[in-house]
Design a protein around this motif. Structure first.
Motif, PDB file in Angstrom:
ATOM      1  N   ARG A 110      51.299  63.836  17.753  1.00  0.00           N
ATOM      2  CA  ARG A 110      50.033  63.639  18.473  1.00  0.00           C
ATOM      3  C   ARG A 110      49.103  64.832  18.275  1.00  0.00           C
ATOM      4  N   ALA A 111      49.665  66.039  18.324  1.00  0.00           N
ATOM      5  CA  ALA A 111      48.842  67.239  18.122  1.00  0.00           C
ATOM      6  C   ALA A 111      48.265  67.246  16.714  1.00  0.00           C
ATOM      7  N   THR A 112      49.095  66.909  15.733  1.00  0.00           N
ATOM      8  CA  THR A 112      48.618  66.860  14.346  1.00  0.00           C
ATOM      9  C   THR A 112      47.536  65.799  14.201  1.00  0.00           C
ATOM     10  N   LEU A 113      47.766  64.624  14.795  1.00  0.00           N
ATOM     11  CA  LEU A 113      46.753  63.562  14.723  1.00  0.00           C
ATOM     12  C   LEU A 113      45.460  63.986  15.405  1.00  0.00           C
ATOM     13  N   SER A 114      45.572  64.674  16.518  1.00  0.00           N
ATOM     14  CA  SER A 114      44.380  65.124  17.233  1.00  0.00           C
ATOM     15  C   SER A 114      43.581  66.103  16.379  1.00  0.00           C
ATOM     16  N   VAL A 115      44.295  67.048  15.772  1.00  0.00           N
ATOM     17  CA  VAL A 115      43.619  68.029  14.902  1.00  0.00           C
ATOM     18  C   VAL A 115      43.008  67.320  13.706  1.00  0.00           C
ATOM     19  N   ASP A 116      43.770  66.408  13.084  1.00  0.00           N
ATOM     20  CA  ASP A 116      43.249  65.663  11.931  1.00  0.00           C
ATOM     21  C   ASP A 116      42.033  64.821  12.325  1.00  0.00           C
ATOM     22  N   ARG A 117      42.086  64.224  13.499  1.00  0.00           N
ATOM     23  CA  ARG A 117      40.976  63.409  13.983  1.00  0.00           C
ATOM     24  C   ARG A 117      39.717  64.275  14.169  1.00  0.00           C
ATOM     25  N   GLU A 118      39.907  65.439  14.755  1.00  0.00           N
ATOM     26  CA  GLU A 118      38.773  66.348  14.955  1.00  0.00           C
ATOM     27  C   GLU A 118      38.194  66.793  13.618  1.00  0.00           C
TER      28      GLU A 118
END
Length: 161
Positions: A110-118
């Motif tokens: 989730r953290a990786t996805l959040s960073v990638d999304r940003e």
């Protein structure tokens, strides 16, 4: 008494013979007879008594064997129960560890996805702003790149929406 009346000598000889026979029987033959009867009794009845004693001892040994066997069965059941409990505890611990690792992986994902999304949103904003300015320049017929850079109109648009 008539013809059946014994003479005194015959009576004395008869009594002496009777006493002698009685002594021989009493002192020699009767002890032998008793010994033979005792041996016969020992051979027949004594063996039976001995067999009964052996049978009683065998019953006691069998009862002891059954008692030890029952104790062994109880011990084996206790060991199986302990092993089952330990196995259940190990399975529960492994399950808990697996769930913890899963949660860690999900949180990291989730953290990786959040960073990638940003990062993707920032790149898309830059690309959308550039494409919007280029499209507006084509519509107007003049390049608007310098105007958009000076006025910060693209950032204002994204800030308002």
């Amino acid at each position: 008494m008539g013809p059946l009346e014994p003479s005194k000598i015959q009576t004395i000889v008869g009594l002496i013979a009777f006493a002698l026979t009685f002594v021989v029987l009493g002192r020699v033959l009767l002890p032998r007879i008793e010994r033979v009867l005792a041996e016969r009794h020992e051979a027949t009845e004594g063996r039976l008594e001995h067999a009964e004693e052996l049978q009683a001892e065998a019953r006691e040994t069998y009862a002891e064997y059954r008692r030890v066997l029952n104790e062994a069965h109880h011990e084996a059941a206790r060991i199986r129960q302990e092993a089952a409990e330990e196995g259940a505890a190990l399975v529960a611990a492994a399950r808990a560890e697996g769930l913890r690792e899963r949660e860690e992986l999900l949180a990291a994902g989730r953290a990786t996805l959040s960073v990638d999304r940003e990062l993707a949103a920032l790149e898309l904003r830059a690309d959308v702003g550039m494409l919007a300015v280029e499209l507006a320049g084509r519509v107007v017929g003049e390049p608007l790149g310098e105007f958009a850079d000076r006025q910060d109109s693209v950032e204002r648009f994204f800030a308002e929406h």
